[in-house]
Motif scaffolding. Structure first.
Motif, mmCIF file in Angstrom:
data_model
loop_
_atom_site.group_PDB
_atom_site.id
_atom_site.type_symbol
_atom_site.label_atom_id
_atom_site.label_comp_id
_atom_site.label_asym_id
_atom_site.label_seq_id
_atom_site.Cartn_x
_atom_site.Cartn_y
_atom_site.Cartn_z
ATOM 1 N N ASP A 351 0.800 -1.021 0.142
ATOM 2 C CA ASP A 351 -0.029 0.144 -0.139
ATOM 3 C C ASP A 351 0.832 1.284 -0.021
ATOM 4 N N GLY A 352 0.278 2.279 -0.449
ATOM 5 C CA GLY A 352 0.883 3.612 -0.360
ATOM 6 C C GLY A 352 1.569 3.830 -1.820
ATOM 7 N N ARG A 353 1.849 5.193 -1.831
ATOM 8 C CA ARG A 353 2.453 5.759 -3.114
ATOM 9 C C ARG A 353 3.866 5.402 -3.436
ATOM 10 N N ALA A 354 4.549 5.045 -2.320
ATOM 11 C CA ALA A 354 6.036 4.559 -2.582
ATOM 12 C C ALA A 354 6.133 3.207 -3.245
ATOM 13 N N MET A 355 5.214 2.515 -3.037
ATOM 14 C CA MET A 355 4.953 1.194 -3.261
ATOM 15 C C MET A 355 4.290 1.041 -4.740
ATOM 16 N N ARG A 356 3.965 2.212 -5.450
ATOM 17 C CA ARG A 356 2.978 2.081 -6.545
ATOM 18 C C ARG A 356 3.516 1.109 -7.496
ATOM 19 N N ASN A 357 4.898 1.431 -7.892
ATOM 20 C CA ASN A 357 5.532 0.789 -9.166
ATOM 21 C C ASN A 357 5.553 -0.860 -8.846
ATOM 22 N N VAL A 358 6.046 -1.128 -7.686
ATOM 23 C CA VAL A 358 5.850 -2.422 -7.430
ATOM 24 C C VAL A 358 4.768 -3.097 -7.408
ATOM 25 N N ARG A 359 3.697 -2.585 -6.755
ATOM 26 C CA ARG A 359 2.492 -3.050 -6.757
ATOM 27 C C ARG A 359 1.829 -3.119 -8.002
ATOM 28 N N GLN A 360 2.024 -2.442 -8.883
ATOM 29 C CA GLN A 360 1.590 -2.594 -10.546
ATOM 30 C C GLN A 360 2.330 -3.539 -11.320
ATOM 31 N N MET A 361 3.358 -3.765 -10.963
ATOM 32 C CA MET A 361 4.300 -4.687 -11.557
ATOM 33 C C MET A 361 4.051 -5.989 -11.140
ATOM 34 N N VAL A 362 3.639 -6.101 -9.844
ATOM 35 C CA VAL A 362 3.225 -7.584 -9.451
ATOM 36 C C VAL A 362 1.948 -7.960 -9.745
ATOM 37 N N LYS A 363 1.056 -6.914 -9.875
ATOM 38 C CA LYS A 363 -0.292 -7.248 -10.384
ATOM 39 C C LYS A 363 -0.420 -7.598 -11.780
ATOM 40 N N ARG A 364 0.564 -6.944 -12.519
ATOM 41 C CA ARG A 364 0.619 -7.284 -13.877
ATOM 42 C C ARG A 364 0.958 -8.662 -14.152
ATOM 43 N N ILE A 365 2.292 -8.906 -13.441
ATOM 44 C CA ILE A 365 2.792 -10.188 -13.615
ATOM 45 C C ILE A 365 1.907 -11.471 -13.135
ATOM 46 N N GLU A 366 1.044 -11.226 -12.080
ATOM 47 C CA GLU A 366 0.200 -12.398 -11.568
ATOM 48 C C GLU A 366 -0.893 -12.503 -12.764
ATOM 49 N N ARG A 367 -1.288 -11.423 -13.416
ATOM 50 C CA ARG A 367 -2.359 -11.571 -14.401
ATOM 51 C C ARG A 367 -1.937 -12.256 -15.477
ATOM 52 N N SER A 368 -0.289 -12.435 -15.938
ATOM 53 C CA SER A 368 0.059 -13.087 -16.867
ATOM 54 C C SER A 368 0.166 -14.703 -16.608
ATOM 55 N N GLY A 369 -0.323 -14.928 -15.265
ATOM 56 C CA GLY A 369 -0.587 -16.344 -14.910
ATOM 57 C C GLY A 369 0.793 -17.058 -14.323
ATOM 58 N N TYR A 370 1.439 -16.054 -13.643
ATOM 59 C CA TYR A 370 2.629 -16.873 -12.728
ATOM 60 C C TYR A 370 2.007 -16.937 -11.317
ATOM 61 N N THR A 371 2.634 -18.208 -10.715
ATOM 62 C CA THR A 371 2.304 -18.324 -9.331
ATOM 63 C C THR A 371 3.366 -18.552 -8.441
ATOM 64 N N CYS A 372 3.496 -18.244 -7.315
ATOM 65 C CA CYS A 372 4.810 -18.576 -6.521
ATOM 66 C C CYS A 372 4.549 -19.548 -5.240
ATOM 67 N N ARG A 373 5.594 -20.242 -4.825
ATOM 68 C CA ARG A 373 5.294 -21.088 -3.648
ATOM 69 C C ARG A 373 6.405 -20.639 -2.782
ATOM 70 N N VAL A 374 6.108 -20.649 -1.420
ATOM 71 C CA VAL A 374 7.371 -20.242 -0.527
ATOM 72 C C VAL A 374 7.437 -21.347 0.357
#
Length: 612
Positions: A351-374
């Protein structure tokens, strides 16, 4: 102040200048021996008379002896400068041989006197040459064979071509190369001379060089091998016990478990320093392991070891506390090397303006079909571990494994089960590269940092994957970290971050701007700026890291050793894969018995590579 001055008197690598003077003189002697024997012009005139006081004569056999003796003295010169015992013994043995050559072939009593005088000088100052030999492996024999053969071939071409007035016909470059090659093996070649003396000089010189190559290589191959660095199982177990009690202090603590490091413990056994010797520099990484109160004892043991072997001590990437202890106890200097990016996983949010670029990039690549496992490494199956290893090898950007102070150099062993691995998955198109990797597209590997932290060790991704995949992996790791009991996450190390940050501010002076411009230029090769900008996306806390060194004049040598250790500079020649399997493993303990098929994919120093 008095305590600091007492500490500054402790590091005296070489109390006397005698070894350096004798070593420099030996280099001059060796060079003159070679030059006076190879070039006819230097055997007639003033240079000839100057060289006459050194081992060697002007007869045919003496000329060959002079070449071999000169090369040997040149090889010993560096060891003499460092006060090495073996170099002293070899030079003392070599001087009477040179004196005998002077007496038998040149009948020069003055040359004999000077040679024996130099030997006497070495004997008088015997106490200055006490440094023990460096750790070694039989790889040194291979390096000697390749390096000395190349040097001997080049010198042989000079020897063969140094007598144009005595040559028969007009031999070409190919004839000279064949003549040198045959001569190194003791056979005659296609180049012929009108003078028997010249022919003898060339033949004896080439034969002597070939004999030198054979003898030195055989000696290095047959002498007892002491690994350059090897962390034994018992020492590793002791280090793990120390990390279990004190590992939360330093995010680089777990990297001390690299198998290509050596370790020295404090007298009490409560602290230890892991190091590797590279080009005569003893490189320690991070802070000492263990109880802070026992650090001085471990540091003193390390410094005594460096003095005994005439190594140059240096510490890469220590914390501010570690730098203070090192400088206080040894009198060494410290230089800020860069900053480590540490993120509070509990407070992390997109959240927040400082994380805007990361937030948008993460959402875009998640929509591309990538999933993560930790997951913890112990939760992976053997097939999954092998898949990660294959992926790390396939996606490595260079042929050379990189990493020393901030890389573990292995993956998937049972002893490292607490490590955390983050994997990104996406179904591959048919016909895509690396089908054996399945849907795996990227990997992050973290090592433990005490009970509630983890430190980034490996960052690899498929080069064909979409941009932003590394951001997705890190965000997934930070989101999942609290569920794994992890509060602190150490990301990449950004070299010279403060200089880059200050240099781009409004009002920065010309010096800061110039320094930043140089760093940006170097980023084309070392990716300094890109790491800083990538780390800054996650709003981390910047923790400074330091380089500890004896003197500013030692920085070039230390810097070169660091680049060698990290894998940015390699001095060994690559061998065909068909030959590599016949050679012994490089220094370092073999894989654990419970994992005999292990092949290291790591050692990349993810912290020192751009996460782009």
């Amino acid at each position: 102040m008095a305590a600091q001055e007492e500490g500054r008197r402790r590091w005296v690598p070489q109390a006397s200048a005698v070894p350096r003077i004798i070593g420099s003189a030996a280099a001059v002697i060796g060079l003159l021996d070679v030059v006076s024997a190879v070039f006819p012009a230097f055997r007639n005139g003033r240079m000839h008379h100057m060289a006459a006081v050194f081992p060697g004569t002007v007869s045919s056999l003496a000329a060959a002896t002079s070449v071999v003796t000169g090369i040997l003295v040149l090889m010993l010169a560096h060891g003499l400068k460092r006060g090495k015992q073996r170099a002293w013994w070899a030079t003392v043995v070599l001087m009477p041989v040179g004196a005998a050559t002077q007496l038998i072939y040149r009948h020069s009593t003055f040359g004999v006197a000077v040679s024996l005088g130099l030997m006497a000088l070495l004997i008088v100052h015997r106490g200055e040459f006490t440094a023990l030999s460096d750790p070694r492996t039989r790889w040194r024999a291979l390096a000697n064979l390749v390096g000395l053969s190349a040097f001997a071939f080049a010198l042989g071409l000079v020897i063969t071509s140094a007598h144009p007035a005595s040559e028969r016909g007009n031999p070409g470059f190919g004839d000279r190369c064949r003549h040198v090659l045959y001569g190194l093996f003791g056979f005659g070649g296609p180049v012929h001379y009108t003078s028997d003396r010249v022919d003898d000089v060339v033949s004896f010189s080439l034969g002597g060089l070939g004999l030198l190559i054979v003898c030195s290589t055989v000696y290095l191959a047959l002498r007892p091998a002491r690994p350059v660095a090897e962390l034994g199982e018992a020492d590793e177990e002791r280090l793990r016990c120390l990390l279990a009690r004190h590992g939360a202090r330093d995010s680089l603590g777990h990297f001390a478990l690299r198998r290509d490091k050596s370790v020295v413990f404090s007298p009490s056994g409560k602290a230890a320093i892991c190091y590797r010797v590279v080009s005569g520099v003893a490189l320690a990484g991070g802070d000492p392991i263990g109880d802070v109160e026992a650090w001085p004892g471990a540091i003193e043991s390390f410094m005594e070891l460096a003095r005994a072997h005439a190594w140059l001590p240096a510490v890469v990437g220590c914390s501010e506390t570690g730098g203070q202890v090192w400088t206080r106890e040894t009198g060494l200097d410290a230089l800020e090397l860069g900053d480590e990016a540490v993120v509070d996983a509990g407070a992390f949010s997109l959240d927040g303006r400082a994380m805007r670029n990361v937030r948008q990039m993460v959402k875009r690549i998640e929509r591309s079909g990538y999933t993560c496992r930790v997951r913890r490494v112990r939760e992976l199956t053997e097939d999954e571990k092998e898949q990660v290893r294959l992926a790390a090898d396939a996606w490595r950007g260079t042929d050379t494994e990189r990493g020393f102070s901030m890389a573990l150099g292995r993956f998937g062993e049972a002893a490292d089960g607490d490590c955390v691995v983050v994997t990104a998955h996406k179904e591959r198109e048919s016909g895509a590269a690396h089908p054996e990797l399945g849907d795996l597209r990227a990997v992050l590997h973290f090592v433990p940092w005490g009970p509630d932290g983890m430190s980034l060790e490996l960052m690899r991704r498929d080069r064909a994957a979409d941009p932003g995949l590394n951001e997705l992996l890190i965000v997934a790791a930070l989101r999942q970290a609290p569920e794994l009991g992890i509060q602190r996450v150490s990301l990449n190390f950004a070299m010279f971050r403060s200089a880059l940050a200050r240099g781009e501010r409004i009002g920065a002076g010309p010096v800061l701007r110039g320094w930043r411009g140089l760093l940006v230029f170097l980023s084309r090769w070392f990716q300094i700026e890109s790491l800083y900008k990538f780390n800054a996306k996650f709003q981390p806390e910047w923790v400074p890291r330091f380089l500890v060194f004896p003197n500013s004049r030692d920085l070039p040598r230390i810097g070169f050793a660091i680049m060698q250790a990290e894998g940015f500079v390699t001095l060994s020649l690559p061998l065909p894969a068909a030959l590599q399997r016949f050679l012994p493993r490089r220094a370092g303990r073999p894989p654990h018995r419970h994992n005999p098929g292990y092949a290291s994919p790591s050692g990349t120093g993810a912290r020192q590579k751009a996460a782009a």
